[in-house]
Design a protein around this motif. Sequence first.
Motif, PDB file in Angstrom:
ATOM      1  N   ILE A  68    -100.769 -11.391 -11.087  1.00 63.27           N
ATOM      2  CA  ILE A  68     -99.830 -10.289 -11.248  1.00 63.27           C
ATOM      3  C   ILE A  68     -98.409 -10.778 -10.995  1.00 63.27           C
ATOM      4  O   ILE A  68     -98.143 -11.442 -10.004  1.00 63.27           O
ATOM      5  CB  ILE A  68    -100.220  -9.122 -10.313  1.00 63.27           C
ATOM      6  CG1 ILE A  68     -99.332  -7.902 -10.537  1.00 63.27           C
ATOM      7  CG2 ILE A  68    -100.200  -9.523  -8.842  1.00 63.27           C
ATOM      8  CD1 ILE A  68     -99.847  -6.654  -9.807  1.00 63.27           C
ATOM      9  N   VAL A  69     -97.525 -10.479 -11.938  1.00 61.83           N
ATOM     10  CA  VAL A  69     -96.093 -10.766 -11.791  1.00 61.83           C
ATOM     11  C   VAL A  69     -95.396  -9.406 -11.754  1.00 61.83           C
ATOM     12  O   VAL A  69     -95.209  -8.775 -12.791  1.00 61.83           O
ATOM     13  CB  VAL A  69     -95.550 -11.615 -12.966  1.00 61.83           C
ATOM     14  CG1 VAL A  69     -94.035 -11.809 -12.824  1.00 61.83           C
ATOM     15  CG2 VAL A  69     -96.255 -12.959 -13.036  1.00 61.83           C
ATOM     16  N   PRO A  70     -95.056  -8.914 -10.558  1.00 61.45           N
ATOM     17  CA  PRO A  70     -94.454  -7.590 -10.476  1.00 61.45           C
ATOM     18  C   PRO A  70     -93.000  -7.572 -10.945  1.00 61.45           C
ATOM     19  O   PRO A  70     -92.487  -8.552 -11.496  1.00 61.45           O
ATOM     20  CB  PRO A  70     -94.565  -7.234  -8.988  1.00 61.45           C
ATOM     21  CG  PRO A  70     -95.518  -8.227  -8.410  1.00 61.45           C
ATOM     22  CD  PRO A  70     -95.344  -9.468  -9.240  1.00 61.45           C
ATOM     23  N   GLY A  71     -92.355  -6.429 -10.690  1.00 60.82           N
ATOM     24  CA  GLY A  71     -90.954  -6.265 -11.022  1.00 60.82           C
ATOM     25  C   GLY A  71     -90.732  -5.284 -12.145  1.00 60.82           C
ATOM     26  O   GLY A  71     -91.054  -5.579 -13.304  1.00 60.82           O
ATOM     27  N   HIS A  72     -90.234  -4.079 -11.800  1.00 58.07           N
ATOM     28  CA  HIS A  72     -89.905  -3.111 -12.845  1.00 58.07           C
ATOM     29  C   HIS A  72     -88.517  -2.481 -12.625  1.00 58.07           C
ATOM     30  O   HIS A  72     -88.291  -1.334 -12.981  1.00 58.07           O
ATOM     31  CB  HIS A  72     -91.008  -2.057 -12.997  1.00 58.07           C
ATOM     32  CG  HIS A  72     -91.341  -1.292 -11.760  1.00 58.07           C
ATOM     33  ND1 HIS A  72     -92.575  -0.697 -11.565  1.00 58.07           N
ATOM     34  CD2 HIS A  72     -90.610  -0.978 -10.649  1.00 58.07           C
ATOM     35  CE1 HIS A  72     -92.578  -0.072 -10.396  1.00 58.07           C
ATOM     36  NE2 HIS A  72     -91.391  -0.215  -9.838  1.00 58.07           N
ATOM     37  N   GLU A  73     -87.642  -3.283 -12.039  1.00 61.06           N
ATOM     38  CA  GLU A  73     -86.230  -2.921 -11.910  1.00 61.06           C
ATOM     39  C   GLU A  73     -85.449  -4.141 -12.410  1.00 61.06           C
ATOM     40  O   GLU A  73     -84.850  -4.884 -11.647  1.00 61.06           O
ATOM     41  CB  GLU A  73     -85.884  -2.604 -10.451  1.00 61.06           C
ATOM     42  CG  GLU A  73     -86.695  -1.455  -9.879  1.00 61.06           C
ATOM     43  CD  GLU A  73     -86.461  -1.207  -8.387  1.00 61.06           C
ATOM     44  OE1 GLU A  73     -86.830  -0.110  -7.925  1.00 61.06           O
ATOM     45  OE2 GLU A  73     -85.933  -2.092  -7.690  1.00 61.06           O
ATOM     46  N   PHE A 156     -70.481  -1.643 -14.745  1.00 60.15           N
ATOM     47  CA  PHE A 156     -71.431  -1.150 -13.738  1.00 60.15           C
ATOM     48  C   PHE A 156     -72.239  -2.358 -13.285  1.00 60.15           C
ATOM     49  O   PHE A 156     -72.844  -3.043 -14.108  1.00 60.15           O
ATOM     50  CB  PHE A 156     -72.328  -0.080 -14.347  1.00 60.15           C
ATOM     51  CG  PHE A 156     -73.085   0.745 -13.340  1.00 60.15           C
ATOM     52  CD1 PHE A 156     -72.431   1.377 -12.292  1.00 60.15           C
ATOM     53  CD2 PHE A 156     -74.457   0.911 -13.454  1.00 60.15           C
ATOM     54  CE1 PHE A 156     -73.124   2.153 -11.374  1.00 60.15           C
ATOM     55  CE2 PHE A 156     -75.161   1.683 -12.546  1.00 60.15           C
ATOM     56  CZ  PHE A 156     -74.498   2.308 -11.502  1.00 60.15           C
ATOM     57  N   PRO A 157     -72.229  -2.660 -11.975  1.00 61.83           N
ATOM     58  CA  PRO A 157     -72.848  -3.922 -11.532  1.00 61.83           C
ATOM     59  C   PRO A 157     -74.344  -4.006 -11.808  1.00 61.83           C
ATOM     60  O   PRO A 157     -75.093  -3.078 -11.509  1.00 61.83           O
ATOM     61  CB  PRO A 157     -72.556  -3.955 -10.026  1.00 61.83           C
ATOM     62  CG  PRO A 157     -72.116  -2.590  -9.642  1.00 61.83           C
ATOM     63  CD  PRO A 157     -71.618  -1.912 -10.875  1.00 61.83           C
ATOM     64  N   LEU A 158     -74.739  -5.119 -12.387  1.00 64.69           N
ATOM     65  CA  LEU A 158     -76.153  -5.343 -12.679  1.00 64.69           C
ATOM     66  C   LEU A 158     -76.958  -5.571 -11.409  1.00 64.69           C
ATOM     67  O   LEU A 158     -78.056  -5.031 -11.248  1.00 64.69           O
ATOM     68  CB  LEU A 158     -76.317  -6.570 -13.584  1.00 64.69           C
ATOM     69  CG  LEU A 158     -76.041  -6.422 -15.071  1.00 64.69           C
ATOM     70  CD1 LEU A 158     -75.968  -7.798 -15.711  1.00 64.69           C
ATOM     71  CD2 LEU A 158     -77.122  -5.600 -15.752  1.00 64.69           C
ATOM     72  N   ASP A 159     -76.412  -6.389 -10.506  1.00 65.44           N
ATOM     73  CA  ASP A 159     -77.186  -6.788  -9.328  1.00 65.44           C
ATOM     74  C   ASP A 159     -77.497  -5.600  -8.419  1.00 65.44           C
ATOM     75  O   ASP A 159     -78.659  -5.308  -8.113  1.00 65.44           O
ATOM     76  CB  ASP A 159     -76.477  -7.907  -8.566  1.00 65.44           C
ATOM     77  CG  ASP A 159     -75.008  -7.616  -8.264  1.00 65.44           C
ATOM     78  OD1 ASP A 159     -74.493  -6.565  -8.685  1.00 65.44           O
ATOM     79  OD2 ASP A 159     -74.364  -8.457  -7.584  1.00 65.44           O
ATOM     80  N   ILE A 160     -76.455  -4.878  -8.014  1.00 58.83           N
ATOM     81  CA  ILE A 160     -76.659  -3.748  -7.100  1.00 58.83           C
ATOM     82  C   ILE A 160     -77.348  -2.585  -7.818  1.00 58.83           C
ATOM     83  O   ILE A 160     -78.131  -1.845  -7.227  1.00 58.83           O
ATOM     84  CB  ILE A 160     -75.307  -3.274  -6.509  1.00 58.83           C
ATOM     85  CG1 ILE A 160     -74.554  -4.452  -5.900  1.00 58.83           C
ATOM     86  CG2 ILE A 160     -75.523  -2.196  -5.455  1.00 58.83           C
ATOM     87  CD1 ILE A 160     -73.153  -4.105  -5.443  1.00 58.83           C
ATOM     88  N   GLY A 161     -77.077  -2.452  -9.107  1.00 51.08           N
ATOM     89  CA  GLY A 161     -77.604  -1.295  -9.845  1.00 51.08           C
ATOM     90  C   GLY A 161     -79.054  -1.399 -10.251  1.00 51.08           C
ATOM     91  O   GLY A 161     -79.690  -0.386 -10.573  1.00 51.08           O
ATOM     92  N   ALA A 162     -79.626  -2.605 -10.243  1.00 53.12           N
ATOM     93  CA  ALA A 162     -80.990  -2.799 -10.752  1.00 53.12           C
ATOM     94  C   ALA A 162     -82.020  -1.807 -10.205  1.00 53.12           C
ATOM     95  O   ALA A 162     -82.821  -1.253 -10.965  1.00 53.12           O
ATOM     96  CB  ALA A 162     -81.440  -4.241 -10.478  1.00 53.12           C
TER      97      ALA A 162
END
Length: 360
Positions: A68-73, A156-162
């Motif tokens: 499993i490779v998670p991550g949905h943000e 709009f910041p990508l890093d903080i907004g993810a």
Amino acid sequence: MAKSPETEHPVVAYGWGARDTSGVFSPFKFSRRATGENDVQFKVLYCGVCHSDLHMAKNEWGFSQYPIVPGHEIVGVVTEVGAKVKKVKVGDKVGVGCLVGSCGDCGQCNSDLENYCPKQILTYSGVYTDGTITYGGYSNLMVAAEHFIIRWPENFPLDIGAPLLCAGITTYSPLRHFGLDKPGLSVGVVGLGGLGHVAVKFAKAFGTKVTVISTSLSKKTEAIEKLGADEFLVSRDPEQMQAAAGTLDGIIDTVSAVHPIVPLVSLLKPNGKLILVGAPEKPLELPVFPLIMGRKSISGSAIGGLKETQEMIDFAAKHNILPDVEMIPIDYLNTAMDRLLKSDVKYRFVIDIEKSLKPE
């Protein structure tokens, strides 16, 4: 004979995955499909770590598929588009949230509610239309159908907004759907974690009076002074809870551990709504009498459709609503999961994929 994750598709990919219910992560090589005519390929720059990633890595909900490779943000920059793609172009900033597929023609899909499609395909640990397992954003690149791509607002910041791609829509959607987005209403938020702190920010942006409900008095200063909540209740304090009985129009309950809901129902006005967005692994005890006596309701809500997710991101950009995050390298992932289990993060981990993920 089934092909291995490394050879089942033509595009080489790599990330971090868990192999079994231990939930321990390590480098993992796999592959992505070629970019189809309706697909968008993008380089992953950042990916938020959601509490559900922890549940799924350990198969606590019973439907995880390994590896499993998670991550949905997931956020990044477009590197390739299919011939029929119109929404985005190479170089655009984009995101992918919790879904990468749905049937496209049921009543839910036709109502922009792909999140309730019975054939929805999760961004990771789902089965795609070609029969292969989906892998999420703890990886170097993504390929997704154009319909499931979110356009990222300029400046709009990508890093903080993810984390908004899950935590944001999970709280924005019930506030909107259940009418808790009207100025002057009194809204409660239970739990001040990854979901809860974003719920407070959205509810305040809608003009509501926000009460944070927590088991821990230690979060009061943070809730009121930093996040802008109007009131703070310690749910373990009977006097405080009694004094606040019947004062809230609705409550967004973000807690993903087993907890009593009778005290929360008592806080609602007649016709009030308790909306559950956290997902405890064991059933909660449901009292009927308190519901009957105030025509109160308990509901659930899961993320949002693609149209609403885009609306949420645009609203967040307009009102400068951003999660509070802690940036981490991907090799810190196992430590981050241990800390997440102890609620030791304010309030969301985000993996810096671009800087820290290297091919082994």
